[in-house]
Design an enzyme around this catalytic site. Structure first.
Site, mmCIF file in Angstrom:
data_model
loop_
_atom_site.group_PDB
_atom_site.id
_atom_site.type_symbol
_atom_site.label_atom_id
_atom_site.label_comp_id
_atom_site.label_asym_id
_atom_site.label_seq_id
_atom_site.Cartn_x
_atom_site.Cartn_y
_atom_site.Cartn_z
ATOM 1 N N GLY A 1 0.953 -1.321 0.371
ATOM 2 C CA GLY A 1 0.009 0.052 -0.063
ATOM 3 C C GLY A 1 1.016 1.276 -0.062
ATOM 4 O O GLY A 1 2.209 1.120 -0.214
ATOM 5 N N TYR A 2 0.252 2.344 -0.379
ATOM 6 C CA TYR A 2 0.816 3.365 0.155
ATOM 7 C C TYR A 2 1.420 3.791 -1.143
ATOM 8 O O TYR A 2 2.694 4.090 -1.339
ATOM 9 C CB TYR A 2 2.027 4.163 0.972
ATOM 10 N N HIS B 1 3.589 1.891 -8.051
ATOM 11 C CA HIS B 1 2.890 0.463 -8.057
ATOM 12 C C HIS B 1 1.980 0.691 -8.922
ATOM 13 O O HIS B 1 1.873 0.228 -9.381
ATOM 14 C CB HIS B 1 2.348 0.664 -7.099
ATOM 15 N N GLN C 1 11.378 -3.834 -9.618
ATOM 16 C CA GLN C 1 13.468 -3.926 -9.656
ATOM 17 C C GLN C 1 13.202 -3.180 -8.533
ATOM 18 O O GLN C 1 15.077 -4.107 -7.824
ATOM 19 C CB GLN C 1 13.542 -3.510 -10.818
ATOM 20 N N ASP D 1 13.553 -3.795 -5.588
ATOM 21 C CA ASP D 1 13.309 -4.528 -4.906
ATOM 22 C C ASP D 1 14.072 -5.863 -5.438
ATOM 23 O O ASP D 1 14.097 -6.774 -5.269
ATOM 24 C CB ASP D 1 12.292 -5.119 -3.564
ATOM 25 N N GLN E 1 14.482 -9.012 -3.738
ATOM 26 C CA GLN E 1 13.429 -10.087 -3.111
ATOM 27 C C GLN E 1 12.894 -10.460 -4.475
ATOM 28 O O GLN E 1 12.631 -11.318 -4.460
ATOM 29 C CB GLN E 1 12.535 -8.412 -3.081
ATOM 30 N N SER F 1 9.371 5.601 -3.454
ATOM 31 C CA SER F 1 9.756 4.579 -2.557
ATOM 32 C C SER F 1 7.858 5.039 -1.317
ATOM 33 O O SER F 1 8.397 6.251 -1.132
ATOM 34 C CB SER F 1 10.314 4.275 -1.959
ATOM 35 N N SER F 2 7.678 3.800 -1.328
ATOM 36 C CA SER F 2 6.347 4.344 0.398
ATOM 37 C C SER F 2 7.167 5.038 1.126
ATOM 38 O O SER F 2 6.913 6.445 1.663
ATOM 39 C CB SER F 2 5.588 3.708 0.039
HETATM 40 O O1 PAF Z 1 7.460 -5.657 -1.856
HETATM 41 C C1 PAF Z 1 6.568 -5.282 -1.164
HETATM 42 O O2 PAF Z 1 5.464 -4.059 -1.395
HETATM 43 C C2 PAF Z 1 6.526 -6.560 -0.041
HETATM 44 O O3 PAF Z 1 7.586 -7.316 0.484
HETATM 45 C C3 PAF Z 1 5.505 -7.255 -0.601
HETATM 46 C C4 PAF Z 1 5.894 -7.927 -1.792
HETATM 47 C C5 PAF Z 1 4.277 -6.777 -0.796
HETATM 48 C C6 PAF Z 1 5.427 -8.520 0.487
HETATM 49 O O4 PAF Z 1 4.620 -7.734 1.742
#
Ligand code: PAF
Length: 275
Positions: free
Chosen positions: A22-23, A28, A139, A141, A144, A176-177
């Protein structure tokens, strides 16, 4: 959510999920738009996942604004916003955790030791709830995205992972939030991360290949701000995060940064293919 997804799948419609906390910002929104270009339906998930925050981190403080997120998801084309509560995701008695070895143990994983267990576990649950064909991640993150690709491979999730480019502010700061935490002065100084990445890009163009030299350029640029606290500023092979002494022609490398300005922790990265 599973019932809705199953209905869509019964009529041979494809689903792309955009997992978020969110945010929402333009980064996003670009993922949501890409999801709609990729599949028939887009499900945006909005869940601030407590298990990926350490007790000293910003779970409570993490910015939240449901109305704004709802409108942004909708106007950018999301068909559903899946917004479960913590109790729904982790009911009393919940007792599982996914731990991915290797790739999670360096860089971000060293500074946030349980973070990727929380991410892998919640993403697996979000995939099982939304039953997507595609999942879109930013990208920004970078580590991740590698962890999630490993999760999908190891657990045979029938999901294609799409990684979309980092969206930046006009001066290069990655969106970034958490940027809302920055004071005005720190916000201006935060462009140093992008500058460090670009300095290495230029050095590589001019022939720099030694990992130590690349890492020194990253660190020296960041440390031109004496108050910056570096967690890591490093280079690695983009697919494995292995760190050879020299990078060779044809190799795809990633520059990874995490540092603190005031109380705000910022991360950024750049992927470069060596000519
Ligand atoms: O990147 C994020 O916002 C979070 O790590 C995710 C992938 C939604 C998991 O909570």
């Amino acid at each position: 959510m599973q019932n809705i997804s199953n209905e869509m799948r019964k009529s041979y419609k494809t689903i792309a999920v955009v997992p978020t906390m969110g945010y929402l910002h333009e980064g996003h929104c670009s993922l949501i738009r890409l999801a709609k270009e990729t599949a028939d339906f887009c499900i945006t998930t909005l869940f601030v996942n407590p298990t990926q925050f350490a007790p000293n981190e910003d779970f409570e403080k993490y910015p939240r604004d449901f109305e704004r997120d709802f409108n942004l998801a909708k106007t950018n084309g999301s068909d559903f916003l899946f917004n479960p509560s913590v109790e729904e995701m982790y009911p009393s008695g919940f007792s599982s955790e996914i731990k991915i070895k290797g790739i999670t143990e360096k860089f971000e994983g060293k500074f946030r030791p349980l973070h990727f267990n929380g991410v892998a576990t919640v993403v697996a649950k979000l995939f099982n709830a939304t039953l997507p064909d595609f999942a879109i991640f930013g990208q920004k993150d970078y580590q991740q995205t590698l962890v999630i690709k490993q999760l999908v491979k190891d657990f045979n999730f029938p999901v294609s992972i799409v990684v979309a480019p980092t969206i930046r502010e006009h001066d290069g700061l990655a969106m970034s939030s958490r940027n809302v935490y920055l004071s005005t002065t720190d916000r201006n100084k935060a462009t140093i991360l992008y500058k460090a990445l670009n300095n290495v890009k230029e050095a590589i163009k001019k022939g720099t290949r030694k990992k130590e030299e690349i890492d020194d350029i990253l660190k020296d640029t960041l440390l031109s701000l004496p108050e910056i606290q570096i967690d890591y500023a490093s280079s690695a092979l983009a697919d494995s995060l292995n760190e050879p002494d020299y990078f060779e022609s044809g190799q795809k490398i990633v520059l990874l940064l995490a540092c603190k300005l005031g109380k705000t922790r910022l991360i950024d990265n750049m992927v470069i293919t060596i000519d």
